[in-house]
Design a protein around this motif. Structure first.
Motif, short mmCIF file in Angstrom:
data_model
loop_
_atom_site.label_atom_id
_atom_site.label_comp_id
_atom_site.label_asym_id
_atom_site.label_seq_id
_atom_site.Cartn_x
_atom_site.Cartn_y
_atom_site.Cartn_z
N TYR A 133 0.95 -1.27 0.10
CA TYR A 133 0.24 0.02 -0.04
C TYR A 133 0.98 1.27 0.10
N PRO A 134 1.29 1.43 -1.21
CA PRO A 134 2.50 2.88 -1.21
C PRO A 134 1.88 4.23 -1.49
N ASP A 135 0.76 4.21 -1.69
CA ASP A 135 0.18 5.39 -2.28
C ASP A 135 -0.95 5.92 -1.45
N ASN A 136 -0.82 7.08 -0.47
CA ASN A 136 -1.63 7.59 0.28
C ASN A 136 -2.91 8.33 -0.49
N ASN A 137 -2.90 8.41 -1.84
CA ASN A 137 -4.03 8.99 -2.49
C ASN A 137 -4.97 7.89 -2.77
N LEU A 138 -4.75 6.74 -2.35
CA LEU A 138 -5.80 5.63 -2.39
C LEU A 138 -6.21 5.49 -1.18
N LEU A 139 -7.26 4.94 -0.54
CA LEU A 139 -7.70 4.85 0.53
C LEU A 139 -7.84 3.29 0.68
N PHE A 140 -7.39 2.42 1.62
CA PHE A 140 -7.31 1.28 1.70
C PHE A 140 -7.70 0.64 3.25
N TRP B 112 -7.94 0.26 9.27
CA TRP B 112 -7.23 1.36 8.29
C TRP B 112 -5.63 0.87 8.17
N LEU B 113 -5.36 0.17 7.01
CA LEU B 113 -4.18 -0.36 6.97
C LEU B 113 -2.91 0.68 6.71
N LYS B 114 -1.82 0.38 7.33
CA LYS B 114 -0.59 1.41 7.13
C LYS B 114 -0.11 1.37 5.82
N LEU B 115 0.40 2.60 5.50
CA LEU B 115 1.19 2.61 4.22
C LEU B 115 2.74 1.63 4.28
N THR B 116 2.94 1.31 3.34
CA THR B 116 4.19 0.63 3.09
C THR B 116 5.18 1.26 2.26
N ASN B 117 6.21 0.96 2.37
CA ASN B 117 7.43 1.64 1.40
C ASN B 117 7.21 0.82 0.14
N HIS B 118 7.75 1.66 -0.86
CA HIS B 118 7.59 1.38 -2.33
C HIS B 118 8.16 -0.18 -2.54
N GLY B 119 7.43 -1.16 -3.05
CA GLY B 119 8.05 -2.79 -3.15
C GLY B 119 8.23 -3.49 -1.98
N GLU B 120 7.72 -3.03 -0.83
CA GLU B 120 7.79 -3.82 0.32
C GLU B 120 6.60 -4.22 1.05
N TRP B 121 6.52 -5.68 1.30
CA TRP B 121 5.34 -6.30 1.57
C TRP B 121 5.11 -6.26 3.09
N ALA B 122 3.98 -6.00 3.57
CA ALA B 122 3.61 -5.87 4.98
C ALA B 122 2.72 -7.04 5.13
N THR B 123 2.38 -7.60 6.57
CA THR B 123 1.39 -8.52 6.93
C THR B 123 0.72 -7.88 7.97
N HIS B 124 -0.75 -8.42 7.64
CA HIS B 124 -1.75 -7.89 8.56
C HIS B 124 -2.54 -8.89 9.15
#
Length: 914
Positions: free
Chosen positions: A92-99, A119-131
């Protein structure tokens, strides 16, 4: 089921026991559905302008969300036999998109969830986060929902993979491994990917090697690919560290993993390595002590990179920071990496390559890789003389770059404060000429600045646009805690005699270059950061503004005076309130998304406006947001947020996002239509015929953006309107519903009765009442229309004694009667006098005729023979008396005028003419 016992899964398959996993996304798995939310149905509307085509798209190893502002939900319903959980990996790299991710029960009621779980936290570009979220037993409907607003350009979609649900009924079958993976032993709970240059089909227990001579395969491949002939895209060059001779070697290497053939027809050979080039100078703040490397200057010293380190002279201190403009090797506090969209990291790839006078993006393993460059700053430290200042700038980062692209490349500049959340500060698309960008750090914290380059936003597994590149020529960061010094800056010295110790200046003080002492800025001036020490560092505040006690900014004290001719208008704007707000709209995007713009204006009194996002950084408490603290809060004179209403979008609360700073500097308050190059536009508002002039507040934001190189500016026009309340109404021009017509200058109209000048004696007039019973009332009323507020109040009614009309009539009649009687008396008096004169004259004439017996008119003259000298008659002229003059006036009507002449002679008789 026949044996009523649990049996290990065979090799080539796996089982979670009481769970299910979705890790293959060649198509939408059974049970998943994608639903787009449309605001209204119009069968005649262009299909491209609706959300019907917006959906989550399978991309093989992951699922990709929509790329527009439509609200699209990915839905999966599952029935749990016991309490369980759901976990998934996402980008989720772009805060212009709501997720958001939330759960409903079978009654479509949303389960209780904390904000950080929804509300999921933003991630760095190219990095995967686990929820991971816990689930209750029973039916659970899982929603992954995306939606955006104000998307003039494409956004980075949300990526989803490896969805795993625990707590379902015990499985009665095993799941085969997906292509490109294997399970070697029975009873596996997961499948592992095939190694590089091997492949595997569906449900494999082993991987098959590719033909090493002609084929290759990436890790986790379902099939092998043929190696193409090598080209210039398949190798890169780098420079070795400098040797003792001050030379560097140019080395060429194949990009790993090597996937091309270099010994076939049409292949590009690898250029020979070993060519020597002179080493570039050391970067400022470093020195070369006759070794092969550049070392940082010791504390208290400085160097321009080409000379040995030297101590700062008395009255100065090192200007700490980092300034990189030579790129022979990557600096120690910078790192580079490459992230593939589908996998975690690019195989054997560096994201960026040093190239002597610049650093540039590398090749990557595919065109949609994220090429990452990062610099970590442990904190900021203001110079000693400024350490006590309470300003909003602790440091700044400046870099010079250019972009060369033929595809839809994008270049990001991001920051991560205190390792909480990475946010995009600015981004650029397509080719850009060489330019400089500066970002000001407004809080003293540990921060990581990141540059990310992606050649294309579309899924890709090849290198087609390897010549698309971004080059960074220089990077400089000021006031770094562990920085080095390229030069020295003036500092204030202690007041003790012969002291050379630098001391901090109190807030609002500058350094006098002649005395090296701290000197307070004059009244109503503000201290400009990074200005040359001296009186010029204190800039005067604009018209009708004043500085705060620390001389850090200028603000309006809510009082304004305007003089035109001999008329002075005084305004008291404190009744308007400290902060005004305006929500204009609604507006709609091309897809029909409804949104509003919320503006907040801190007009006067020193109170700032605060705009916050409620979805981008959920680790910040609400109390911090209200104070303007946290990375998602903007605290300034004028700010703007984009509001997405809860209705019509499927969201259960209104969302605030994209908070931006529109004005952080007050330039002045005036009735003039221009100030400092900013023009008010009264023609945008309804015309007014009132005599009270509009008052304009001029603002500017010095932080540049990609669309506004000089930053934003704003004009707030206050208009007197007695029909409005004291809080008044804020409005934007009808021709520019977004508040701006050009995207850079914003215009606001604030109509209020509190915007009227304070009342004075010229704003009311006196009315005299009738005289009744010897008393008269004096009343005071406002002149209509009333265009003033507060100030002088109306005087109390006065009662004065007076004389009635009857008295004056009687007095006038009496005076008239007296005048008439006087005139009649005078007429009678003069008539009698005239009669007497006529009678005397006739007697005189008769007596004269008897004595002289004159025959003619001249018989009374001197006789013949008589000498004139013998005459003893004496003629005496007498001056007429006052009564005589009145008689003469009375006789003017007859045309006669006489004077008394007395004739004296020797004879006993005399003649008197009158």
């Amino acid at each position: 089921m026949s044996a009523q016992e649990c049996t290990p899964c065979a090799a080539g398959s796996y089982s979670l026991g009481s769970g299910i996993r979705f890790d293959q996304w060649d198509s939408m798995p059974a049970g998943f559905s994608s639903l787009a939310t449309s605001l209204e149905y119009n069968p005649h509307r262009d299909e491209r302008l609706t959300c019907n085509s917006s959906t989550w798209v399978p991309q093989g190893s992951y699922l990709e969300s929509n790329r527009d502002e439509c609200t699209v939900s990915l839905i999966y319903a599952v029935h749990l036999k016991k309490q369980g959980s759901v976990s998934f990996e996402y980008q989720y790299p772009d805060n212009n998109l709501l997720f958001e991710f939330f759960i409903q029960n079978d009654q479509c009621q949303e389960m209780d969830q904390s904000a950080d779980a929804k509300w999921l936290k933003l991630t760095n570009h190219g990095e995967w986060a686990t929820h991971t979220v816990n689930l209750k037993s029973g039916t659970n409907i899982l929603y992954w929902r995306t939606g955006g607003v104000m998307m003039a350009k494409g956004v980075k979609p949300v990526l989803l993979k490896n969805v795993q649900i625990e707590g379902v009924a015990y499985t009665s079958e095993c799941f085969p491994c997906k292509p490109g993976s294997l399970s070697r032993i029975p009873g596996s709970t997961a499948c592992e990917p095939c190694p590089r240059d091997t492949y595997a089909g569906h449900g494999a227990s082993s991987c098959t090697p590719c033909n090493a001579t002609t084929q290759y395969a990436a890790e986790g491949s379902a099939y092998c690919k043929y190696r193409p002939p090598c080209s210039k895209k398949d190798y890169f060059q780098f420079h070795t560290a400098c040797d003792n001779e001050g030379k560097t070697h140019v080395i060429y290497k194949w990009i790993e993993p090597k996937i091309c053939l270099d010994g076939v027809t049409g292949a590009e050979p690898l250029p020979p390595s070993g060519e020597k080039e002179p080493c570039p100078p050391c970067n400022p703040g470093f020195y070369n002590n006759d070794t092969a490397t550049c070392s940082p200057c010791p504390p208290g010293t400085f160097s321009d990179g080409m000379k040995p380190c030297d101590r700062c002279p008395a009255g100065t201190e090192p200007n700490l920071g980092y300034e990189y403009k030579w790129w022979n090797i990557l600096p120690a506090n910078m790192k580079t990496s490459c992230f593939n969209v589908g996998n975690s990291k690019c195989d054997g790839m560096n994201g960026w390559e040093v190239a002597r006078d610049h650093i540039q993006s590398g090749a990557g393993s595919s065109d949609n890789d994220y090429l990452i460059l990062n610099i970590h700053i442990p904190g900021f430290k203001l110079p000693t003389s400024m350490s006590s200042h309470s300003g909003t700038e602790f440091g700044r980062i400046t870099f010079e770059f250019e972009i060369v692209c033929v595809a839809d490349c994008e270049f990001y500049f991001m920051m991560d404060v205190n390792r909480k959340s990475t946010t995009v500060v600015e981004s650029w698309e397509g080719t850009k000429t060489r330019q400089t960008y500066t970002h000001v750090m407004t809080q003293n914290a540990s921060v990581s600045y990141t540059w990310a380059f992606q050649r294309t936003n579309q899924p890709s597994d090849v290198r087609r646009y390897v010549n698309d590149v971004v080059r960074i020529y220089s990077v400089s960061v000021s006031n770094v805690v562990d920085g080095v010094a390229s030069r020295c800056r003036a500092c204030a010295l202690s007041t003790r005699p012969s002291s050379s110790t630098c001391v901090p200046c109190p807030p609002g003080h500058y350094i006098d270059a002649r005395t090296s002492r701290c000197t307070e800025c004059p009244r109503n001036t503000h201290l400009v950061p990074h200005a040359t020490p001296g009186p010029d560092a204190c800039k005067p505040c604009g018209p009708a503004s004043r500085s705060d006690k620390d001389h850090s900014l200028c603000y309006s004290d809510c009082h304004f005076t305007h003089t035109e001719g001999n008329v002075t208008l005084t305004y008291d704007l404190s009744l308007l309130g400290s902060v005004g707000s305006l929500m204009n709209g609604p507006s709609f995007t091309s897809k029909g998304t409804k949104y509003f713009h919320l503006f907040k204006i801190g007009l006067c009194g020193g109170k700032m406006a605060v705009c916050t996002d409620n979805v981008t950084d959920l680790s910040i408490a609400d109390s911090q947001r209200e104070k303007g603290e946290g990375i998602s809060a903007v605290k300034t004179f004028i700010c703007q947020s984009t509001i997405i209403p809860a209705t019509g979008r499927g969201f259960y609360t209104a969302l605030a996002s994209q908070s931006i700073n529109l004005a952080d500097t007050l330039l002045g308050v005036t009735v003039a239509s221009t100030l400092d190059g900013i023009r008010a536009r009264p023609e945008l508002y309804p015309q007014t015929t009132k005599k009270v002039p509009d008052v304009n507040f001029y603002y500017r934001s010095l932080e540049p953006t990609s669309s506004c190189e000089s930053g934003h500016s704003a004009v707030v026009t206050l208009r007197c309107n007695a029909e409005k309340s004291t809080k008044g109404e804020l409005a934007v021009p009808s021709q520019c519903p977004a508040g701006t017509c050009d995207g850079c200058t914003f215009h606001f109209l604030w109509e209020s009765s509190a915007a009227c000048p304070t009342c004075t004696e010229t704003d009311y007039h006196q009315i005299e009442g009738a005289c009744k019973g010897g008393h008269q009332d004096l009343l005071y009323v406002w002149t209509e229309p009333k265009l003033c507020m507060e100030g002088l109040s109306l005087p109390e009614k006065k009662t004065l004694p007076c004389e009635g009309v009857e008295f004056w009539v009687r007095l006038g009649a009496g005076l008239g009667a007296f005048t008439a009687v006087l005139l009649v008396s005078l007429t009678c008096y003069f008539w009698k006098k005239n009669k007497r004169l006529e009678y005397k004259y006739s007697r005189l004439v008769i007596s004269a005729n008897k004595e002289c017996e004159m025959p003619g008119a001249d018989s009374c003259a001197v006789m013949e023979g008589e000498n004139e000298g013998d005459m003893e008659d004496e003629i005496v002229y007498t001056k007429p008396s006052l009564l005589g003059k009145l008689k003469a006036i009375a006789s003017k009507g007859n045309g006669e005028h006489y004077e008394h002449v007395q004739l004296n002679s020797s004879h006993s008789k005399a003649l008197v003419w009158s």
